[in-house]
Motif scaffolding. Structure first.
Motif, PDB file in Angstrom:
ATOM      1  N   LEU A  24       0.885  -0.927  -0.008  1.00 35.79           N
ATOM      2  CA  LEU A  24       0.665   0.297   0.356  1.00 35.79           C
ATOM      3  C   LEU A  24       0.089   1.379   0.032  1.00 35.79           C
ATOM      4  O   LEU A  24       0.735   2.193  -0.377  1.00 35.79           O
ATOM      5  CB  LEU A  24      -0.765   0.120   1.423  1.00 35.79           C
ATOM      6  CG  LEU A  24      -1.829   1.255   1.632  1.00 35.79           C
ATOM      7  CD1 LEU A  24      -2.663   0.747   0.436  1.00 35.79           C
ATOM      8  CD2 LEU A  24      -2.377   0.876   2.773  1.00 35.79           C
ATOM      9  N   GLY A  25       1.530   1.379   0.714  1.00 33.83           N
ATOM     10  CA  GLY A  25       3.002   2.309   0.675  1.00 33.83           C
ATOM     11  C   GLY A  25       3.465   3.292  -0.070  1.00 33.83           C
ATOM     12  O   GLY A  25       3.273   4.039  -1.201  1.00 33.83           O
ATOM     13  N   ILE A  26       4.427   1.991  -1.130  1.00 31.96           N
ATOM     14  CA  ILE A  26       4.843   2.189  -1.984  1.00 31.96           C
ATOM     15  C   ILE A  26       3.871   2.391  -3.711  1.00 31.96           C
ATOM     16  O   ILE A  26       4.822   2.564  -4.289  1.00 31.96           O
ATOM     17  CB  ILE A  26       5.818   0.662  -2.191  1.00 31.96           C
ATOM     18  CG1 ILE A  26       7.032   1.466  -3.537  1.00 31.96           C
ATOM     19  CG2 ILE A  26       5.111  -0.508  -2.783  1.00 31.96           C
ATOM     20  CD1 ILE A  26       7.731   1.779  -3.460  1.00 31.96           C
ATOM     21  N   THR A  27       2.712   1.894  -3.678  1.00 33.75           N
ATOM     22  CA  THR A  27       1.797   1.994  -4.836  1.00 33.75           C
ATOM     23  C   THR A  27       1.115   3.382  -4.589  1.00 33.75           C
ATOM     24  O   THR A  27       1.022   4.299  -5.714  1.00 33.75           O
ATOM     25  CB  THR A  27       0.144   0.622  -4.592  1.00 33.75           C
ATOM     26  OG1 THR A  27       0.594  -0.284  -4.323  1.00 33.75           O
ATOM     27  CG2 THR A  27      -0.173   1.109  -5.353  1.00 33.75           C
ATOM     28  N   LEU A  28       0.700   3.543  -3.185  1.00 33.31           N
ATOM     29  CA  LEU A  28       0.909   4.954  -3.086  1.00 33.31           C
ATOM     30  C   LEU A  28       1.417   5.862  -3.275  1.00 33.31           C
ATOM     31  O   LEU A  28       1.467   7.924  -4.292  1.00 33.31           O
ATOM     32  CB  LEU A  28       0.376   5.520  -1.725  1.00 33.31           C
ATOM     33  CG  LEU A  28      -1.049   5.232  -1.264  1.00 33.31           C
ATOM     34  CD1 LEU A  28      -1.384   5.083  -0.072  1.00 33.31           C
ATOM     35  CD2 LEU A  28      -2.619   5.254  -1.868  1.00 33.31           C
ATOM     36  N   VAL A  29       2.505   6.126  -2.856  1.00 33.29           N
ATOM     37  CA  VAL A  29       4.055   7.073  -3.343  1.00 33.29           C
ATOM     38  C   VAL A  29       3.753   6.634  -4.572  1.00 33.29           C
ATOM     39  O   VAL A  29       4.332   8.167  -5.304  1.00 33.29           O
ATOM     40  CB  VAL A  29       5.270   6.506  -2.650  1.00 33.29           C
ATOM     41  CG1 VAL A  29       5.965   7.029  -3.395  1.00 33.29           C
ATOM     42  CG2 VAL A  29       5.633   6.322  -1.096  1.00 33.29           C
ATOM     43  N   CYS A  30       3.739   5.950  -5.930  1.00 33.07           N
ATOM     44  CA  CYS A  30       4.088   5.862  -7.362  1.00 33.07           C
ATOM     45  C   CYS A  30       3.210   6.475  -8.018  1.00 33.07           C
ATOM     46  O   CYS A  30       3.176   7.474  -8.703  1.00 33.07           O
ATOM     47  CB  CYS A  30       4.071   4.558  -7.662  1.00 33.07           C
ATOM     48  SG  CYS A  30       5.760   3.611  -7.361  1.00 33.07           S
ATOM     49  N   TYR A  31       2.130   6.078  -6.878  1.00 25.61           N
ATOM     50  CA  TYR A  31       0.681   7.008  -7.710  1.00 25.61           C
ATOM     51  C   TYR A  31       0.810   8.616  -7.819  1.00 25.61           C
ATOM     52  O   TYR A  31       0.294   9.090  -8.761  1.00 25.61           O
ATOM     53  CB  TYR A  31      -0.541   6.917  -7.264  1.00 25.61           C
ATOM     54  CG  TYR A  31      -1.521   5.090  -7.811  1.00 25.61           C
ATOM     55  CD1 TYR A  31      -0.105   4.300  -8.511  1.00 25.61           C
ATOM     56  CD2 TYR A  31      -2.062   4.274  -6.822  1.00 25.61           C
ATOM     57  CE1 TYR A  31      -0.602   3.261  -8.786  1.00 25.61           C
ATOM     58  CE2 TYR A  31      -2.636   3.504  -7.500  1.00 25.61           C
ATOM     59  CZ  TYR A  31      -2.560   2.701  -8.392  1.00 25.61           C
ATOM     60  OH  TYR A  31      -2.306   1.340  -8.964  1.00 25.61           O
ATOM     61  N   VAL A  32       1.350   9.556  -6.495  1.00 26.88           N
ATOM     62  CA  VAL A  32       1.860  10.510  -6.690  1.00 26.88           C
ATOM     63  C   VAL A  32       2.666  11.243  -6.739  1.00 26.88           C
ATOM     64  O   VAL A  32       2.980  11.936  -6.812  1.00 26.88           O
ATOM     65  CB  VAL A  32       1.260  10.634  -5.234  1.00 26.88           C
ATOM     66  CG1 VAL A  32       0.003  10.353  -3.992  1.00 26.88           C
ATOM     67  CG2 VAL A  32       2.443  10.645  -4.038  1.00 26.88           C
ATOM     68  N   TYR A  33       3.528  10.758  -7.336  1.00 32.68           N
ATOM     69  CA  TYR A  33       4.484  10.564  -8.066  1.00 32.68           C
ATOM     70  C   TYR A  33       4.634  10.769  -9.649  1.00 32.68           C
ATOM     71  O   TYR A  33       4.587  11.913 -10.190  1.00 32.68           O
ATOM     72  CB  TYR A  33       5.953   9.743  -7.320  1.00 32.68           C
ATOM     73  CG  TYR A  33       7.316  10.334  -8.230  1.00 32.68           C
ATOM     74  CD1 TYR A  33       8.239  11.514  -7.320  1.00 32.68           C
ATOM     75  CD2 TYR A  33       7.384   9.945  -9.474  1.00 32.68           C
ATOM     76  CE1 TYR A  33       9.097  11.413  -8.805  1.00 32.68           C
ATOM     77  CE2 TYR A  33       8.984   9.956 -10.214  1.00 32.68           C
ATOM     78  CZ  TYR A  33       9.394  11.336  -9.514  1.00 32.68           C
ATOM     79  OH  TYR A  33      10.685  11.669  -9.772  1.00 32.68           O
ATOM     80  N   PHE A  34       4.089   9.766  -9.951  1.00 33.24           N
ATOM     81  CA  PHE A  34       4.347   9.519 -11.310  1.00 33.24           C
ATOM     82  C   PHE A  34       2.256   9.722 -12.171  1.00 33.24           C
ATOM     83  O   PHE A  34       1.525   9.336 -10.998  1.00 33.24           O
ATOM     84  CB  PHE A  34       3.450   7.885 -11.899  1.00 33.24           C
ATOM     85  CG  PHE A  34       5.357   7.918 -12.219  1.00 33.24           C
ATOM     86  CD1 PHE A  34       6.448   8.107 -12.642  1.00 33.24           C
ATOM     87  CD2 PHE A  34       5.772   6.416 -10.467  1.00 33.24           C
ATOM     88  CE1 PHE A  34       7.495   7.631 -12.769  1.00 33.24           C
ATOM     89  CE2 PHE A  34       7.356   6.642 -10.945  1.00 33.24           C
ATOM     90  CZ  PHE A  34       8.147   6.592 -11.279  1.00 33.24           C
ATOM     91  N   SER A  35       1.959  10.892 -12.719  1.00 28.93           N
ATOM     92  CA  SER A  35       0.647  10.700 -13.410  1.00 28.93           C
ATOM     93  C   SER A  35       0.080   9.126 -13.252  1.00 28.93           C
ATOM     94  O   SER A  35       0.554   8.853 -14.260  1.00 28.93           O
ATOM     95  CB  SER A  35       1.153  11.651 -14.672  1.00 28.93           C
ATOM     96  OG  SER A  35       1.066  10.852 -15.552  1.00 28.93           O
ATOM     97  N   PRO A  36      -1.180   9.623 -13.636  1.00 31.10           N
ATOM     98  CA  PRO A  36      -2.509   8.351 -14.060  1.00 31.10           C
ATOM     99  C   PRO A  36      -1.045   8.045 -15.785  1.00 31.10           C
ATOM    100  O   PRO A  36      -2.066   6.353 -15.723  1.00 31.10           O
ATOM    101  CB  PRO A  36      -3.791   8.944 -14.005  1.00 31.10           C
ATOM    102  CG  PRO A  36      -3.674  10.087 -12.884  1.00 31.10           C
ATOM    103  CD  PRO A  36      -1.789  10.981 -12.881  1.00 31.10           C
ATOM    104  N   ASP A  37      -1.532   9.064 -16.284  1.00 32.34           N
ATOM    105  CA  ASP A  37      -1.405   8.223 -17.857  1.00 32.34           C
ATOM    106  C   ASP A  37       0.281   7.587 -17.704  1.00 32.34           C
ATOM    107  O   ASP A  37       0.337   6.675 -18.828  1.00 32.34           O
ATOM    108  CB  ASP A  37      -1.476   9.886 -18.590  1.00 32.34           C
ATOM    109  CG  ASP A  37      -2.665   9.660 -18.128  1.00 32.34           C
ATOM    110  OD1 ASP A  37      -3.300   9.171 -18.642  1.00 32.34           O
ATOM    111  OD2 ASP A  37      -2.420  11.338 -18.771  1.00 32.34           O
ATOM    112  N   GLU A  38       1.227   7.726 -17.193  1.00 31.71           N
ATOM    113  CA  GLU A  38       2.726   7.231 -17.314  1.00 31.71           C
ATOM    114  C   GLU A  38       3.184   6.141 -16.813  1.00 31.71           C
ATOM    115  O   GLU A  38       4.046   5.590 -16.784  1.00 31.71           O
ATOM    116  CB  GLU A  38       3.462   8.812 -17.239  1.00 31.71           C
ATOM    117  CG  GLU A  38       3.936   9.479 -16.166  1.00 31.71           C
ATOM    118  CD  GLU A  38       4.860  10.764 -15.624  1.00 31.71           C
ATOM    119  OE1 GLU A  38       5.801  10.522 -16.938  1.00 31.71           O
ATOM    120  OE2 GLU A  38       4.864  10.440 -14.344  1.00 31.71           O
ATOM    121  N   ILE A  39       2.566   5.861 -15.507  1.00 39.48           N
ATOM    122  CA  ILE A  39       2.424   4.904 -14.991  1.00 39.48           C
ATOM    123  C   ILE A  39       3.048   4.119 -15.642  1.00 39.48           C
ATOM    124  O   ILE A  39       3.956   2.787 -15.031  1.00 39.48           O
ATOM    125  CB  ILE A  39       1.819   5.258 -13.548  1.00 39.48           C
ATOM    126  CG1 ILE A  39       2.667   4.096 -12.280  1.00 39.48           C
ATOM    127  CG2 ILE A  39       0.564   4.986 -13.626  1.00 39.48           C
ATOM    128  CD1 ILE A  39       2.109   3.708 -10.644  1.00 39.48           C
TER     129      ILE A  39
END
Length: 364
Positions: free
Chosen positions: A228-243
């Protein structure tokens, strides 16, 4: 099955959790985002619930064989040939898990660290410490898991430093497309939660078997908190289109971290993360040799382990896998892992309960 190599509850908890986190940690945010967008993190809670229910069934089954593994239990209730078939299936299953771990680790090393090194050379180097640890059984593997957990405490704090670039609006609105994309993503959580099946074989080695379920719930919870922690970190760092465009967003996010004395922090991170990677193939190779020795009726697990390590090295020399092969194996393991670690405990629990009821009725 009496054993002098007992496993503590802490070792058991960390062994299961490290097995789960190992290779799935790198690509899980991408896989969830491709299916459910930035709502993919919700599926992690469903994965935790299913893993916990399967853990309850598994522990209840193993209470019927406190001094023996799942193979002895199957032999008692279904016969010798059923146990031999089960040993072969478990052997093949954990061999595939180990092979998958070697594939992912070697490809990541080759892509990020050593592009000119042959994959079979990397696998051979990884097999040497694997043999040295796996030959000593679950107690040594448990102690190794404790060391890996201890030296990995700093990793979450490193990812927290990336939150200065966070865009929390990427997470909104929650459930933007409803529950259907989230529920359809739950099946992806089978592969990241694989590892609870270790209890089939570790249970007779536990010091306090009455706390086995508590340890498994803690390990599943710890795993899902990390996911959950790493997923949320990636979601708020990358845009929904680029992740979805990054194969390993967990590594790519490291590029945002700047240190004066290290130009590319992802390089030492990957080198260090090999310890975490190994937490999937070391116990898997031990279980492969254990089931192989049980199948042939011999106790020389060390010899079997040496043969299987040699076979893995030769297989990588003959065939050089790619990331496409990794995706195919992961998809296959997602299905077979559900059968072996989620469905099998429930089916065995029902079978044992029915068998006891039938035998009890005959005696009366």
């Amino acid at each position: 099955m009496k054993t002098i190599r007992q496993v503590s509850m802490l070792q058991f908890t960390l062994m299961v959790s490290a097995f789960q986190i190992s290779v799935a940690f790198l690509s899980l945010p991408r896989e969830l985002a491709r299916q459910a967008g930035t709502d993919g993190w919700i599926a992690i809670f469903f994965g935790w619930g299913m893993a916990t229910l399967a853990s309850v069934a598994l522990v209840k089954v193993m209470k019927n064989s406190p001094d023996g593994s799942i193979l002895e239990l199957i032999q008692r209730y279904m016969g010798v040939w059923a146990a031999k078939i089960a040993a072969f299936i478990f052997m093949a299953y954990y061999l595939l898990l180990a092979y998958d771990g070697f594939m992912i680790a070697s490809l990541v090393i080759k892509l990020w660290l050593l592009p000119s090194t042959y994959i079979y050379v990397l696998v051979l180097l990884l097999l040497i410490p694997t043999f040295q640890i796996a030959q000593h059984g679950f107690q040594a593997i448990g102690r190794y898991s404790e060391i890996v957990a201890l030296i990995s405490i700093w990793i979450p704090f490193v990812y927290l430093t990336t939150l200065r670039h966070a865009r929390w609006l990427y997470l909104l609105p929650v459930l933007k497309e409803g529950w259907f994309p989230v529920l359809s993503t739950v099946k992806i959580m089978f592969y990241p939660m694989l590892g609870i099946g270790l209890a089939f074989f570790i249970y007779p080695h536990l010091v306090k078997k009455e706390k086995a379920l508590t340890a498994m719930v803690i390990s599943n919870t710890l795993t899902c908190l990390v996911y959950l922690g790493i997923t949320l970190v990636c979601y708020v760092y990358f845009s929904p289109d680029e992740i979805g465009e990054f194969n390993e967003p967990v590594i790519s996010i490291m590029k945002s971290i700047e240190l004066r004395f290290i130009e590319r922090i992802e390089v030492p991170f990957i080198a260090f993360y090999l310890f975490v990677f190994s937490c999937i193939w070391i116990p898997s190779m031990h279980l492969v040799s254990m089931n192989s020795a049980w199948l042939l009726g011999k106790d020389k697990e060390r010899g079997h382990l040496a043969v299987w390590c040699f076979a893995v090295a030769v297989s990588f020399f003959i065939y050089r896998p790619s990331f496409i092969d990794v995706a195919r194996v992961n998809n296959f393991l997602n299905l077979t892992g559900f059968v072996m670690e989620f469905a099998l405990p429930v089916c065995l629990l029902m079978y044992v309960a029915m068998t006891k009821k039938v035998r009890g009725g005959r005696r009366s």
